[in-house]
Design a protein around this motif. Structure first.
Motif, short mmCIF file in Angstrom:
data_model
loop_
_atom_site.label_atom_id
_atom_site.label_comp_id
_atom_site.label_asym_id
_atom_site.label_seq_id
_atom_site.Cartn_x
_atom_site.Cartn_y
_atom_site.Cartn_z
N THR A 69 -3.78 10.84 -0.23
CA THR A 69 -3.95 11.00 -1.67
C THR A 69 -2.75 11.71 -2.30
O THR A 69 -2.18 11.22 -3.26
CB THR A 69 -5.24 11.81 -1.96
OG1 THR A 69 -6.32 11.18 -1.27
CG2 THR A 69 -5.55 11.84 -3.43
N ASN A 72 1.22 9.73 -1.37
CA ASN A 72 1.55 8.49 -2.10
C ASN A 72 1.73 8.77 -3.58
O ASN A 72 2.65 8.28 -4.22
CB ASN A 72 0.42 7.47 -1.96
CG ASN A 72 0.42 6.81 -0.60
OD1 ASN A 72 1.41 6.22 -0.18
ND2 ASN A 72 -0.70 6.90 0.11
N ASN A 136 5.13 -1.57 5.84
CA ASN A 136 3.69 -1.41 5.92
C ASN A 136 3.31 -0.99 7.34
O ASN A 136 4.10 -1.17 8.27
CB ASN A 136 3.05 -2.76 5.59
CG ASN A 136 1.66 -2.60 5.06
OD1 ASN A 136 1.32 -1.55 4.55
ND2 ASN A 136 0.85 -3.62 5.19
N HIS A 139 0.58 -4.44 12.05
CA HIS A 139 -0.67 -5.17 12.31
C HIS A 139 -0.40 -6.20 13.40
O HIS A 139 0.73 -6.63 13.58
CB HIS A 139 -1.14 -5.90 11.06
CG HIS A 139 -1.68 -4.98 10.01
ND1 HIS A 139 -3.01 -4.71 9.87
CD2 HIS A 139 -1.06 -4.24 9.05
CE1 HIS A 139 -3.20 -3.86 8.88
NE2 HIS A 139 -2.02 -3.55 8.37
N PHE A 202 -0.86 -1.60 -2.05
CA PHE A 202 -1.96 -1.09 -1.23
C PHE A 202 -2.24 -2.01 -0.05
O PHE A 202 -3.27 -1.90 0.60
CB PHE A 202 -3.23 -0.97 -2.07
CG PHE A 202 -3.09 0.01 -3.20
CD1 PHE A 202 -3.30 1.35 -3.00
CD2 PHE A 202 -2.73 -0.42 -4.47
CE1 PHE A 202 -3.17 2.26 -4.03
CE2 PHE A 202 -2.59 0.48 -5.51
CZ PHE A 202 -2.81 1.82 -5.29
N SER A 203 -1.34 -2.96 0.21
CA SER A 203 -1.56 -3.97 1.23
C SER A 203 -2.81 -4.78 0.88
O SER A 203 -3.30 -4.72 -0.25
CB SER A 203 -1.66 -3.33 2.60
OG SER A 203 -1.64 -4.33 3.57
N ARG A 207 -7.93 -4.40 6.46
CA ARG A 207 -7.29 -3.11 6.76
C ARG A 207 -6.40 -2.65 5.62
O ARG A 207 -5.57 -1.77 5.79
CB ARG A 207 -6.49 -3.21 8.07
CG ARG A 207 -7.33 -3.49 9.30
CD ARG A 207 -8.41 -2.44 9.53
NE ARG A 207 -7.91 -1.12 9.79
CZ ARG A 207 -7.62 -0.63 10.99
NH1 ARG A 207 -7.77 -1.37 12.06
NH2 ARG A 207 -7.19 0.61 11.13
N CYS A 209 -5.63 -0.76 1.96
CA CYS A 209 -5.98 0.63 1.62
C CYS A 209 -7.38 0.73 1.04
O CYS A 209 -7.66 0.13 0.00
CB CYS A 209 -4.96 1.16 0.63
SG CYS A 209 -5.36 2.82 0.10
#
Ligand code: HEM
Length: 273
Positions: A69, A72, A136, A139, A202-203, A207, A209
């Motif tokens: 929080t 970012n 990012n 993954h 936020f992608s 998965r 955010c």
């Protein structure tokens, strides 16, 4: 190396000092039966049945959320502010929007955000041009896939460059210039949570955010309050512009932002207690 670990330990210690005792207090409230209703995520963590968390795991989860929080959000604002201060036309446009939508007799509220398209566009532009953490999180693909003509076999490790997407000259006109106009589309509401993959704030996907809404609201509120509440000036020993050099490790601002704030609203609106 030893030096940076020292800095990290100190930062974690500071963050924990403000929150660990609150977790202890809450656990005690549940034990004493003072609390019986789950009101927030901490209550949920404490009461998990199938994947029971011990006290250290709960505190670590909370630390993760707190860091996500403030890190970012503060990095974004530390980029948005100097970009706007260096481009007075942009800063004035943002002030004008706030004065029109909110006025100067009250502080901007969350309920105003839907009408603050330009402020949101400034936040979005700072994320586009300055994604702190250029890549990012990694993954792994669960199936063979094709992306833009490239075959990506199942089991590949995929690391998307947020920096590369945000500065792609094939997508963005004048990609290296801070221009909130990149996100303004006539009267359409500007949202930070869209995922058309031109930017990757936020992608996306399962998965992506989970703090998207909270994160975009806090960031926009912070910028709106700073722009509405204060006139910003460079210190007299600074040159004409704020220096925009990036720290090459993570693309955060190389030097902390140092500017002078002067109140621009009636003084009773500032909580000085
Ligand atoms: C402006 C603020 C924020 C930005 C730009 C941001 C961005 C991101 C990004 C890009 C990811 C990686 C997603 C992926 O791996 O594909 C992520 C993950 C995550 N974020 Fe945020 N975030 C923000 C605020 C928050 C907040 C406020 C919270 C919680 C209170 C949060 C909690 C998380 C968590 C728990 C993950 C890991 C998700 C997972 O691995 O399943 N974030 N965030």
């Amino acid at each position: 190396m030893g030096f940076s670990i020292h800095i990290i330990r100190k930062a974690i210690f500071t963050a924990r000092k403000y929150q660990d005792y609150l977790t202890d207090e809450r656990i005690q409230q549940w034990k004493d039966g003072v609390k019986t209703k789950q009101d927030d995520l901490l209550d949920v963590f404490i009461n998990l049945k199938n994947h029971r968390l011990n006290i250290y795991e709960i505190k670590s989860q909370i630390l993760d959320l707190i860091v996500a929080t403030f890190d970012n959000v503060s990095n974004n604002i530390e980029w948005a502010m100097p970009e706007m201060i260096n481009e007075p036309k942009i800063l004035h446009k943002a002030i004008h929007e706030l004065d029109n939508v909110v006025g100067k007799e009250r502080l901007v509220q969350e309920s105003d955000l839907q009408n603050l398209n330009y402020i949101k566009a400034c936040v979005k532009e700072a994320f586009r041009l300055h994604p702190v953490a250029p890549f990012n999180l990694p993954h792994v693909t669960t199936a063979d896939s094709n992306v833009a003509g490239y075959f990506i076999p199942k089991g590949s490790h995929v690391i998307v460059s947020r920096f590369g997407l945000g500065r792609n000259p094939r997508v963005w006109d004048d990609a290296l210039t801070f221009n909130p106009g990149h996100h303004m589309n006539n009267d359409k509401e500007v949202v930070l949570t869209d995922n058309n993959l031109h930017t990757f704030l936020f992608s996306t996907g399962r998965r992506g955010c989970p703090g998207m809404l909270l994160g975009s609201t806090i960031t926009t509120m912070l910028l709106a309050r700073l722009v509405q509440g204060f006139a910003w000036e460079l210190p007299s020993n600074e040159q004409h512009d704020v220096d925009l050099k990036e720290n090459l490790h993570d693309l955060a601002k190389a030097r902390p932002l140092s500017v002078i704030a002067k109140p621009r609203l009636p003084l009773h609106l500032y909580n000085t207690s």
